[in-house]
Design an enzyme around this catalytic site. Sequence first.
Site, mmCIF file in Angstrom:
data_model
loop_
_atom_site.group_PDB
_atom_site.id
_atom_site.type_symbol
_atom_site.label_atom_id
_atom_site.label_comp_id
_atom_site.label_asym_id
_atom_site.label_seq_id
_atom_site.Cartn_x
_atom_site.Cartn_y
_atom_site.Cartn_z
ATOM 1 C CB CYS A 92 35.241 38.568 32.029
ATOM 2 S SG CYS A 92 35.978 38.752 33.661
ATOM 3 C CG HIS A 99 38.945 42.894 31.336
ATOM 4 N ND1 HIS A 99 37.818 42.680 30.555
ATOM 5 C CD2 HIS A 99 39.025 41.824 32.196
ATOM 6 C CE1 HIS A 99 37.252 41.532 30.922
ATOM 7 N NE2 HIS A 99 37.949 41.007 31.909
#
Length: 388
Positions: A84, A334
């Site tokens: 991420c 996200h």
Amino acid sequence: MSDIRVAGTGLTAFGNAPERTGRDLFAEASIAAFEDSGVPREDVDAVFYGNFMGELAEHQGHQGPLMAEAAGVDAPATRYEAACASSGVAVRDAVVRIRSGAADVVLVGGVERMTNLGTAGATEALAIAADELWEVRAGMTFPGAYALMAQAYFTEYGGEHEDLAHIAVKNHENALPNDNAQYQNAIEVSDVLEAPQVSSPLGLYDSCPISDGAAAVVLTSAAYAEAHGLEAPVAITGSGQGGDRFALHDRDYLARSPAAREAGEEAYADAGVDAGDVDVAEVHDCFTIAEVLAIEALGLEPVGKGITAARDGRTTAEGETPINLSGGLKAKGHPVGATGASQIAEITTLLAGTHPNSESVDDATIGVTHNAGGTVASAVVHVLEVVA
């Protein structure tokens, strides 16, 4: 060290777009970034691109040159993968490249396409950022991992689920005016507490969504910006990166984030500032507990005190240090490969006064971004400042 100017930013809306390809999303974000910057594509020296699960979601590797082509850029291109934190690492390397004098202009950004995999498929894909041998095979998922971190925090420092609920409520409130946010709906503390449980103590509203989206920023040297008369009042003045042991069971701490602390200390030292100088921050709140660990690691709250920061109003839009005015990962969304670059775009526009929530920080001059990979085995922090 010389500062790096953020000449232009571009974002797609974050959300559910399973019919769109990664190259389509990056083209949209890049077009917006170039239009915002006024930098011609032929001046780009390199493309640095973050993506985590392209092979799984689109059966597509070697995405660097593909995305350069989508952006209309003829320059060497490199893909970065750090779970991420992929585009956060790409931003950091762009800063290093420009500072070294090897480039004057770098297009940096990222993409993730996730919703086409479905919830189960995306969860399985995300899990490969954990330890396959010792965590994934045992059934570990990231909601479970962060639930363990939350339980450890409550045991060591106190706190309860209601404290975390205030973080979710805050970030949904911040996302309301953000047209790029996946969730533009207000929620109450009771909604969070009564939502289906995902992994105790975390529930549905403690978790960020599965998202599609892209982000792009055009970074230049200060000399290039000045020579070309660019309107680029915000600079990246500090950059840092930290790491931790990969698997949770090998960590010295579950209730702290050493990688983020190291990255923050390096970025602050690089910029010549400290945590007390920070006016606003975008941090990696993939789960509500992650925001607590981030703000403590960055020195924005004392260790053990960040759990009540939202509840007590210290990190709200009206608070001393607003956190995640974009809505954060929790409400903005996200798309993992795009998140680090999108945080740069959010802080840049907040400091420049062009963000829908800029009025909450109308006198802010220093902002921070914090981008994390996995259970924060990787962390990247950047300091941005108003310089003109």
